[in-house]
Design an enzyme around this catalytic site. Sequence first.
Site, short mmCIF file in Angstrom:
data_model
loop_
_atom_site.label_atom_id
_atom_site.label_comp_id
_atom_site.label_asym_id
_atom_site.label_seq_id
_atom_site.Cartn_x
_atom_site.Cartn_y
_atom_site.Cartn_z
N LYS A 85 2.93 -15.26 1.98
CA LYS A 85 3.11 -15.98 0.70
C LYS A 85 4.61 -16.20 0.56
CE LYS A 85 1.42 -17.67 -3.16
NZ LYS A 85 0.48 -18.82 -3.21
N ASP A 133 -6.50 -6.82 4.09
CA ASP A 133 -7.63 -6.14 3.45
C ASP A 133 -8.58 -7.18 2.86
OD1 ASP A 133 -9.12 -3.98 2.28
OD2 ASP A 133 -8.16 -4.45 0.37
N TYR A 180 0.82 -1.22 0.00
CA TYR A 180 0.00 0.00 0.00
C TYR A 180 0.86 1.27 0.00
CZ TYR A 180 -4.75 -1.79 0.79
OH TYR A 180 -5.98 -2.37 0.66
N ASP A 234 -12.43 -8.81 4.50
CA ASP A 234 -13.71 -8.77 3.79
C ASP A 234 -14.30 -10.17 3.73
OD1 ASP A 234 -13.54 -6.03 3.26
OD2 ASP A 234 -14.23 -6.26 1.19
N ASP A 260 -3.30 -18.13 0.14
CA ASP A 260 -4.33 -18.80 -0.67
C ASP A 260 -5.01 -19.90 0.15
OD1 ASP A 260 -1.87 -20.11 -0.68
OD2 ASP A 260 -1.97 -20.71 -2.80
C1 IPM Z 1 -10.38 -0.98 4.08
C2 IPM Z 1 -10.63 -0.33 2.75
C3 IPM Z 1 -9.48 0.59 2.42
C4 IPM Z 1 -8.22 -0.28 2.36
C5 IPM Z 1 -9.65 1.42 1.14
C6 IPM Z 1 -10.91 2.23 1.15
C7 IPM Z 1 -8.45 2.29 0.88
O1 IPM Z 1 -10.85 -1.29 1.78
O2 IPM Z 1 -10.23 -0.25 5.07
O3 IPM Z 1 -10.35 -2.21 4.14
O4 IPM Z 1 -7.94 -0.89 1.32
O5 IPM Z 1 -7.51 -0.33 3.36
MG MG Z 2 -10.99 -3.29 2.55
#
Ligand code: IPM
Ligand code: MG
Length: 361
Positions: free
Chosen positions: A192, A248, A141, A252, A224
Amino acid sequence: MTKKILILPGDGIGPEIISQAEKVLAFLIQERGVKLDLEHGLLGGCAVDAAGVPMPEETLAKAKESSAILLGSVGGPKWETIERSIRPERGLLAIRSGLGLFANLRPAVLFPQLASASTLNEDVVSGLDIMIVRELTGGIYFGEPRGIRELDDGQRQGYNTLVYSESEIERIARIAFESASKRQGRLCSVDKANVLEATELWREVVTGISKDYPDVELQHMYVDNAAMQLVRDPKQFDVMVTTNMFGDILSDLASMLTGSIGMLPSASLASDGSGMYEPCHGSAPDITGQNVANPLATILSLSMLFRYSLSEAAIADKIEQSVSQVLSEGLRTKDIDAEGMTCVGTEEMGDAVVKALSSID
Ligand code: IPM
Ligand code: MG
């Protein structure tokens, strides 16, 4: 001294969900005598519109004076095509980096009332309680060089750099080991290492730190496989620690185990304990302004704020209890709605949490 909290509603559904958390704050301040100074600021697209940059200096200055920050969400289609360096997401990355918020805690906890809201079988997810510890101010990042350049043959090439120094790995590993030692004592480090040197070093450093935490059982897993295991048998995990990008993605994924990303809070902590608290979901432009967004991830983020930055575990517990209570009453926002439940809007859900909170004690 009264502690300062900076509130950054942001874009999209940010202001709507933050308003609900502010109802909880107002109740605690007015009815329970909690002493806090609330300030507001701009971050993201709203800051681009007002000040030309996604993170104005004033916002960073206010943030540095605060004990904690509560953030809604940033971004939206309106700003997707503006110059890359001033896009809303850059503001989020800049504040994370500017405040040294290197430790991102993303708990994926399933409220028993929502076991049937998950797309996975109830027996796979019931009782789920995972803590994902994501490194937040390093890795791909932030690595340089980065950009989009033109090659000799005229085509463009995009490039980013995955970098991790030993000290960056060590400090996030320590947070994860500490967390595991207070929970079930199991840590899974996700990398990884079979392909990426940066994460080969990650594995080496995490292994080295494990000597200081003999009570924590350390396991390593390729990312993975970790993604597959999270869906196959998520309850095998207690704490997971991983890089910025892997965290990240995996957070999710883990959020859907809990029924909806609308339920997932997060804490981003600096080494001095100050922190920023935000829901894991984004600005959801498709449902903005419709009073359907789920405010519970933001309210649970507020609970984390009390727990981690204000050392007010009792208040944090009560907020979580209130959320649990409204779910037990059958109230659901659209994202977690199910047959036999009462579907309510964002505002009504916020009001219900305050009502539940006022009934505790
Ligand atoms: C998160 C979001 C952010 C990230 C984006 C909006 C930059 O997806 O906080 O998970 O990738 O960190
Ligand atoms: Mg995110």
